[in-house]
Design a protein around this motif. Structure first.
Motif, PDB file in Angstrom:
ATOM      1  N   ARG A   1     106.287 -44.563 -38.212  1.00 40.83           N
ATOM      2  CA  ARG A   1     107.622 -44.651 -38.814  1.00 40.83           C
ATOM      3  C   ARG A   1     108.142 -43.268 -39.199  1.00 40.83           C
ATOM      4  N   ALA A   2     107.266 -42.455 -39.800  1.00 35.44           N
ATOM      5  CA  ALA A   2     107.678 -41.100 -40.187  1.00 35.44           C
ATOM      6  C   ALA A   2     108.016 -40.273 -38.951  1.00 35.44           C
TER       7      ALA A   2
ATOM      8  N   SER B   1      97.678 -47.154 -41.365  1.00 36.30           N
ATOM      9  CA  SER B   1      97.836 -45.708 -41.228  1.00 36.30           C
ATOM     10  C   SER B   1      98.699 -45.359 -40.015  1.00 36.30           C
ATOM     11  N   ASP B   2      98.443 -46.040 -38.889  1.00 38.59           N
ATOM     12  CA  ASP B   2      99.235 -45.800 -37.679  1.00 38.59           C
ATOM     13  C   ASP B   2     100.701 -46.147 -37.913  1.00 38.59           C
TER      14      ASP B   2
ATOM     15  N   LEU C   1     115.314 -48.100 -38.262  1.00 44.13           N
ATOM     16  CA  LEU C   1     113.925 -48.272 -38.675  1.00 44.13           C
ATOM     17  C   LEU C   1     113.803 -49.197 -39.876  1.00 44.13           C
ATOM     18  N   ASP C   2     114.919 -49.528 -40.508  1.00 49.61           N
ATOM     19  CA  ASP C   2     114.900 -50.434 -41.650  1.00 49.61           C
ATOM     20  C   ASP C   2     115.278 -51.846 -41.263  1.00 49.61           C
ATOM     21  N   TRP C   3     115.330 -52.129 -39.942  1.00 49.60           N
ATOM     22  CA  TRP C   3     115.598 -53.503 -39.512  1.00 49.60           C
ATOM     23  C   TRP C   3     114.558 -54.436 -40.117  1.00 49.60           C
TER      24      TRP C   3
END
Length: 209
Positions: A196-197, A190-191, A7-9
């Motif tokens: 991501r969370a 917001s989406d 997710l940090d790509w």
């Protein structure tokens, strides 16, 4: 815990064109949607460079023959785009989001085949498709886990999954993502934060010992 780290790509791999080029891209996409196949030939010179940069973004972990593999990935996506019947292109953001999703599916398909090969005693031999090699892109299990998590998110909230598709996989800016989906910038932000969370929790559960 490798999968959540995906997710940090890096994101925003797709560069915004000049306004006049953006207008040409949008016009040709609409003409193509109306059934003019010649528009595709006119469109490709305008978008190929960005598609190639997007492919490099996906394949950045594999240094060997990187440009050749990116070209093969773009060519595979172009073939799939030509065979995608009934597409109604909205704008540049929509086009690159769909293209990014196709790249993801190509690489996930290869990763699944590699994983199946290992389970069948094939060791770590590479599996390629038309010159595309996913070795070094990300561990196969990580790519598959992320893909499966995104499918689960799409079942719960298609719009948030679309934000991920455009923002994370498509490399679009938050503004382009909002425009592509016809939502406000605040809603897109917001989406994105929620998605991501959600994905992080899903991937953490999948990789927890």
């Amino acid at each position: 815990m490798l999968a959540p780290a995906l997710l940090d790509w890096p994101r925003e791999a797709v560069m915004s064109p000049k306004p006049e080029a953006d207008a040409d891209i949008t016009r040709l996409l609409k003409v193509w949607s109306d059934g003019d196949e010649q528009a595709f030939d006119q469109l490709m010179p305008l978008v190929y460079g960005e598609l190639h940069r997007l492919a490099l973004h996906y394949l950045r972990g594999e240094q060997r023959h990187l440009s050749l593999q990116a070209t093969a990935l773009v060519n595979e996506v172009c073939l799939r785009l030509l065979g995608w019947e009934g597409a109604r292109w909205q704008n540049r953001g929509h086009f690159f989001g769909v293209s990014a999703g196709m790249m993801r599916r190509v690489l996930v398909d290869i990763a699944r085949r590699r994983r199946a090969q290992r389970r069948n005693g094939g060791g770590l031999a590479r599996v390629s498709l038309d010159g595309i090699d996913v070795a070094g892109v990300a561990p196969d299990d990580d790519l598959v886990a992320l893909d499966e998590a995104l499918h689960r998110l799409a079942a719960e909230d298609p719009r948030k999954a679309s934000v991920v598709e455009l923002r994370f996989f498509g490399g679009l800016s938050m503004e382009d993502t909002a425009n592509a989906l016809g939502i406000s910038l605040r809603t897109a932000q917001s989406d994105w934060a929620f998605a991501r969370a959600w994905l992080y929790r899903a991937l953490t559960r999948n990789t927890a010992p």
